[in-house]
Design a protein around this motif. Structure first.
Motif, PDB file in Angstrom:
ATOM      1  N   PRO A 109       0.818  -1.229   0.000  1.00 34.04           N
ATOM      2  CA  PRO A 109       0.000   0.000   0.000  1.00 34.04           C
ATOM      3  C   PRO A 109       0.848   1.274   0.000  1.00 34.04           C
ATOM      4  O   PRO A 109       0.484   2.264  -0.638  1.00 34.04           O
ATOM      5  N   ALA A 110       1.986   1.248   0.680  1.00 31.48           N
ATOM      6  CA  ALA A 110       2.821   2.454   0.741  1.00 31.48           C
ATOM      7  C   ALA A 110       3.865   2.476  -0.373  1.00 31.48           C
ATOM      8  O   ALA A 110       4.616   3.444  -0.516  1.00 31.48           O
ATOM      9  N   GLY A 111       3.923   1.445  -1.140  1.00 27.31           N
ATOM     10  CA  GLY A 111       4.993   1.308  -2.137  1.00 27.31           C
ATOM     11  C   GLY A 111       4.632   1.904  -3.494  1.00 27.31           C
ATOM     12  O   GLY A 111       3.499   2.349  -3.732  1.00 27.31           O
ATOM     13  N   HIS A 112       5.606   1.892  -4.374  1.00 28.44           N
ATOM     14  CA  HIS A 112       5.502   2.494  -5.706  1.00 28.44           C
ATOM     15  C   HIS A 112       4.310   1.942  -6.509  1.00 28.44           C
ATOM     16  O   HIS A 112       3.652   2.676  -7.245  1.00 28.44           O
ATOM     17  N   HIS A 113       4.046   0.647  -6.365  1.00 28.71           N
ATOM     18  CA  HIS A 113       2.981   0.026  -7.181  1.00 28.71           C
ATOM     19  C   HIS A 113       1.636  -0.068  -6.456  1.00 28.71           C
ATOM     20  O   HIS A 113       0.655  -0.520  -7.040  1.00 28.71           O
ATOM     21  N   ARG A 114       1.624   0.312  -5.173  1.00 29.48           N
ATOM     22  CA  ARG A 114       0.391   0.508  -4.378  1.00 29.48           C
ATOM     23  C   ARG A 114      -0.351  -0.774  -3.989  1.00 29.48           C
ATOM     24  O   ARG A 114      -1.097  -0.771  -3.024  1.00 29.48           O
ATOM     25  N   TYR A 115      -0.213  -1.816  -4.712  1.00 28.98           N
ATOM     26  CA  TYR A 115      -0.948  -3.051  -4.426  1.00 28.98           C
ATOM     27  C   TYR A 115       0.032  -4.228  -4.369  1.00 28.98           C
ATOM     28  O   TYR A 115       1.081  -4.203  -5.011  1.00 28.98           O
ATOM     29  N   THR A 116      -0.365  -5.262  -3.658  1.00 26.19           N
ATOM     30  CA  THR A 116       0.465  -6.465  -3.670  1.00 26.19           C
ATOM     31  C   THR A 116       0.214  -7.227  -4.974  1.00 26.19           C
ATOM     32  O   THR A 116      -0.822  -7.043  -5.637  1.00 26.19           O
TER      33      THR A 116
ATOM     34  N   GLU B  93      -2.973  -9.071  -4.804  1.00 21.19           N
ATOM     35  CA  GLU B  93      -4.168  -8.253  -5.096  1.00 21.19           C
ATOM     36  C   GLU B  93      -4.319  -8.045  -6.602  1.00 21.19           C
ATOM     37  O   GLU B  93      -5.426  -8.125  -7.144  1.00 21.19           O
ATOM     38  N   LEU B  94      -3.213  -7.784  -7.268  1.00 18.70           N
ATOM     39  CA  LEU B  94      -3.285  -7.520  -8.711  1.00 18.70           C
ATOM     40  C   LEU B  94      -3.674  -8.767  -9.507  1.00 18.70           C
ATOM     41  O   LEU B  94      -4.154  -8.658 -10.636  1.00 18.70           O
ATOM     42  N   LEU B  95      -3.473  -9.926  -8.897  1.00 22.43           N
ATOM     43  CA  LEU B  95      -3.844 -11.183  -9.584  1.00 22.43           C
ATOM     44  C   LEU B  95      -5.320 -11.548  -9.382  1.00 22.43           C
ATOM     45  O   LEU B  95      -5.765 -12.605  -9.836  1.00 22.43           O
ATOM     46  N   ARG B  96      -6.085 -10.675  -8.722  1.00 26.38           N
ATOM     47  CA  ARG B  96      -7.486 -10.995  -8.403  1.00 26.38           C
ATOM     48  C   ARG B  96      -8.332 -11.387  -9.616  1.00 26.38           C
ATOM     49  O   ARG B  96      -9.170 -12.286  -9.490  1.00 26.38           O
ATOM     50  N   PRO B  97      -8.171 -10.754 -10.784  1.00 26.01           N
ATOM     51  CA  PRO B  97      -8.985 -11.205 -11.932  1.00 26.01           C
ATOM     52  C   PRO B  97      -8.740 -12.685 -12.263  1.00 26.01           C
ATOM     53  O   PRO B  97      -9.674 -13.404 -12.637  1.00 26.01           O
ATOM     54  N   PHE B  98      -7.504 -13.152 -12.083  1.00 27.54           N
ATOM     55  CA  PHE B  98      -7.235 -14.584 -12.308  1.00 27.54           C
ATOM     56  C   PHE B  98      -7.906 -15.410 -11.207  1.00 27.54           C
ATOM     57  O   PHE B  98      -8.501 -16.448 -11.472  1.00 27.54           O
ATOM     58  N   GLU B  99      -7.785 -14.911  -9.985  1.00 30.84           N
ATOM     59  CA  GLU B  99      -8.380 -15.639  -8.855  1.00 30.84           C
ATOM     60  C   GLU B  99      -9.899 -15.761  -9.047  1.00 30.84           C
ATOM     61  O   GLU B  99     -10.474 -16.844  -8.830  1.00 30.84           O
ATOM     62  N   ALA B 100     -10.537 -14.681  -9.472  1.00 29.11           N
ATOM     63  CA  ALA B 100     -11.992 -14.711  -9.672  1.00 29.11           C
ATOM     64  C   ALA B 100     -12.363 -15.664 -10.805  1.00 29.11           C
ATOM     65  O   ALA B 100     -13.371 -16.385 -10.735  1.00 29.11           O
ATOM     66  N   THR B 101     -11.539 -15.693 -11.846  1.00 28.87           N
ATOM     67  CA  THR B 101     -11.789 -16.588 -12.982  1.00 28.87           C
ATOM     68  C   THR B 101     -11.712 -18.048 -12.535  1.00 28.87           C
ATOM     69  O   THR B 101     -12.571 -18.876 -12.870  1.00 28.87           O
TER      70      THR B 101
ATOM     71  N   PRO C 140      -2.134 -20.299  -3.149  1.00 28.85           N
ATOM     72  CA  PRO C 140      -1.310 -19.094  -2.952  1.00 28.85           C
ATOM     73  C   PRO C 140      -0.277 -18.985  -4.078  1.00 28.85           C
ATOM     74  O   PRO C 140       0.452 -19.934  -4.351  1.00 28.85           O
ATOM     75  N   PRO C 141      -0.241 -17.837  -4.778  1.00 22.83           N
ATOM     76  CA  PRO C 141       0.644 -17.717  -5.941  1.00 22.83           C
ATOM     77  C   PRO C 141       2.120 -17.904  -5.595  1.00 22.83           C
ATOM     78  O   PRO C 141       2.554 -17.626  -4.472  1.00 22.83           O
ATOM     79  N   PHE C 142       2.871 -18.344  -6.587  1.00 25.07           N
ATOM     80  CA  PHE C 142       4.335 -18.370  -6.486  1.00 25.07           C
ATOM     81  C   PHE C 142       4.834 -17.082  -7.147  1.00 25.07           C
ATOM     82  O   PHE C 142       4.530 -16.836  -8.321  1.00 25.07           O
ATOM     83  N   VAL C 143       5.590 -16.281  -6.399  1.00 26.34           N
ATOM     84  CA  VAL C 143       6.037 -14.987  -6.939  1.00 26.34           C
ATOM     85  C   VAL C 143       7.555 -14.857  -6.793  1.00 26.34           C
ATOM     86  O   VAL C 143       8.087 -14.996  -5.691  1.00 26.34           O
ATOM     87  N   LEU C 144       8.210 -14.593  -7.902  1.00 26.93           N
ATOM     88  CA  LEU C 144       9.635 -14.252  -7.866  1.00 26.93           C
ATOM     89  C   LEU C 144       9.758 -12.755  -8.159  1.00 26.93           C
ATOM     90  O   LEU C 144       9.449 -12.301  -9.272  1.00 26.93           O
TER      91      LEU C 144
END
Ligand SMILES: Cc1cc2nc3c(=O)[nH]c(=O)nc-3n(C[C@H](O)[C@H](O)[C@H](O)COP(=O)(O)O)c2cc1C
Length: 192
Positions: A130-137, A140-148, A158-162
């Protein structure tokens, strides 16, 4: 006569994993190349390179649906592009997840399967807050995939993130590759 004890517990069935891989410039890839190398030959894993198979975006819906039906866990592996995925992933979703097949009243072909989004991300983890440059985790940004995934009655893992691919050195990539291979091995053994 001594009573024989019968062990009714079933050994877990090895799960079949389909990796849907999407990278439009694989020749220049470092991160996805490392992750791919770590999992491509694992037992129980089918590795499917979408850009190699469909350079013209002409996705074969029957073939893709047959592949999905044959596997228990779907892993969608790609670089994070504009807070989402490369364009062929969207095309694949639009065409393959048909109403009446993947979702809707009669669409239950994916029910009970599990889905893992695996993304390589240029930005550092601290910038995805929330306080960072991109504002979202990234989650959170993967929510459209999660909803699909949820609409198709699959389980979202839980996503794998590098993170921080731009500055990842060889040892960071080795580390991530080992973590990714362990995650998929656990999924094959159904321990996660
Ligand atoms: C078109 C494009 C869009 C990108 N969008 C993002 C983004 O939204 N956020 C981010 O952190 N990195 C972004 N990046 C950086 C990539 O995620 C990064 O280069 C990639 O994950 C590295 O993986 P590779 O070595 O396998 O290519 C983008 C890169 C490109 C080419």
């Amino acid at each position: 006569m001594a009573a024989r004890s019968v062990d009714n517990r079933k050994a877990p069935m090895p799960q079949k994993i389909l990796v849907l891989f999407a990278h439009p410039a694989y020749r220049r890839s470092r991160s996805n190349r490392a992750l791919r190398a770590a999992v491509e030959a694992l037992d129980g894993v089918t590795f499917h390179d979408l850009y190699e198979t469909y350079p013209d975006f002409a996705v074969d819906v029957d073939r893709e649906q047959a592949l999905l039906a044959e596997h228990d866990v779907i892993v969608c592996l790609h670089p994070f592009f504009w807070y989402s995925a490369p364009a062929l992933v969207k095309e694949w979703l639009d065409l393959v997840l048909e109403h009446g097949w993947a979702y809707g009243h009669e669409g239950r072909q994916l029910e009970g399967k599990r889905w893992l989004q695996a993304v390589t991300v240029g930005g550092r983890q601290a910038a995805y807050s929330p306080a960072g440059h991109h504002r979202y985790t990234v989650e959170e940004l993967l929510r459209p995939f999660e909803a699909t995934v949820s609409l198709c009655r699959m389980t979202w893992l839980p996503p794998f993130v590098l993170h921080a691919t731009h500055v990842a050195d060889a040892s960071a990539l080795d580390d991530a590759a080992a973590r990714f291979a362990a995650r998929l091995s656990d999924l094959v053994a159904e321990t996660t």
